[in-house]
Design an enzyme around this catalytic site. Structure first.
Site, PDB file in Angstrom:
ATOM      1  N   CYS A  22       0.809  -1.231   0.000  1.00 40.65           N
ATOM      2  CA  CYS A  22       0.000   0.000   0.000  1.00 40.65           C
ATOM      3  C   CYS A  22       0.839   1.277   0.000  1.00 40.65           C
ATOM      4  O   CYS A  22       0.309   2.368  -0.183  1.00 40.65           O
ATOM      5  CB  CYS A  22      -0.964   0.012   1.186  1.00 40.65           C
ATOM      6  SG  CYS A  22      -2.255  -1.238   1.017  1.00 40.65           S
ATOM      7  N   HIS A  72     -12.317   8.839 -10.049  1.00 44.32           N
ATOM      8  CA  HIS A  72     -11.162   8.871 -10.951  1.00 44.32           C
ATOM      9  C   HIS A  72     -10.133   9.937 -10.552  1.00 44.32           C
ATOM     10  O   HIS A  72      -9.431  10.476 -11.401  1.00 44.32           O
ATOM     11  CB  HIS A  72     -11.594   9.012 -12.416  1.00 44.32           C
ATOM     12  CG  HIS A  72     -12.096   7.724 -12.957  1.00 44.32           C
ATOM     13  ND1 HIS A  72     -13.364   7.268 -12.697  1.00 44.32           N
ATOM     14  CD2 HIS A  72     -11.500   6.786 -13.715  1.00 44.32           C
ATOM     15  CE1 HIS A  72     -13.541   6.101 -13.281  1.00 44.32           C
ATOM     16  NE2 HIS A  72     -12.413   5.773 -13.902  1.00 44.32           N
ATOM     17  N   GLU A 136     -13.241  -0.209   1.119  1.00 44.11           N
ATOM     18  CA  GLU A 136     -12.044  -0.021   0.308  1.00 44.11           C
ATOM     19  C   GLU A 136     -11.859  -1.220  -0.618  1.00 44.11           C
ATOM     20  O   GLU A 136     -11.342  -1.096  -1.724  1.00 44.11           O
ATOM     21  CB  GLU A 136     -10.824   0.168   1.203  1.00 44.11           C
ATOM     22  CG  GLU A 136      -9.578   0.548   0.437  1.00 44.11           C
ATOM     23  CD  GLU A 136      -8.423   0.885   1.341  1.00 44.11           C
ATOM     24  OE1 GLU A 136      -8.172   2.085   1.537  1.00 44.11           O
ATOM     25  OE2 GLU A 136      -7.789  -0.059   1.865  1.00 44.11           O
TER      26      GLU A 136
END
Length: 145
Positions: A22, A72, A136
């Site tokens: 991550c 986006h 998530e």
């Protein structure tokens, strides 16, 4: 009574200093759900009669405040020097600079604060944002407050 509504959006982020993958720029298909409580409106002759809040109005706020601002985009912490430098050189990209490390927990709390102020009703039915759930991944969820 509680009603819920959700929207989905795609967004990138990274968690600097993370012990695993991550720490690299990556993206997710996020899902945000809100739970609203309140009394059912009992006023004859209005569109919202029998509702806490019209689902169309709940969705409009989610679209305006979450989807349209984050979809986006790439969220990054203002103290992340690498991402700050990248977006300084690439200003045409949709970037979202925030004051916190963009973890699911921090994003959920941030969205709760924003949305809490937006979910108000013109009818006095004690409308209250109970929670914001942020997925998530399909199996990882943060809930605020």
């Amino acid at each position: 009574m509680i009603i819920t509504k959700y929207v989905e959006f795609d967004m990138g982020h990274r968690v600097p200093f993370h012990k695993s993958k991550c720490r690299n720029p990556h993206g997710h298909r996020y899902k945000v759900e809100v739970g609203l409580s309140g009394n059912i409106i009992d006023l004859e002759g209005i569109s919202e009669n029998g509702m806490i809040m019209d689902f169309k109005d709940v969705k409009k706020i989610l679209m305006d405040q979450v989807h349209d601002k984050l979809d986006h985009g790439f969220m990054y912490w203002e103290k992340d020097s690498e991402m700050t430098a990248f977006f300084k050189l690439n200003q045409n990209f949709h970037s979202i600079k925030v004051l916190f490390t963009p973890t699911a927990e921090n994003i959920a709390g941030w969205l709760y604060k924003i949305l809490k102020e937006k979910y108000k009703h013109k009818y006095d039915n004690n409308l209250k944002l109970e929670y914001v759930k942020l997925w998530e991944t399909p199996t990882s969820v943060a809930i605020a407050p």
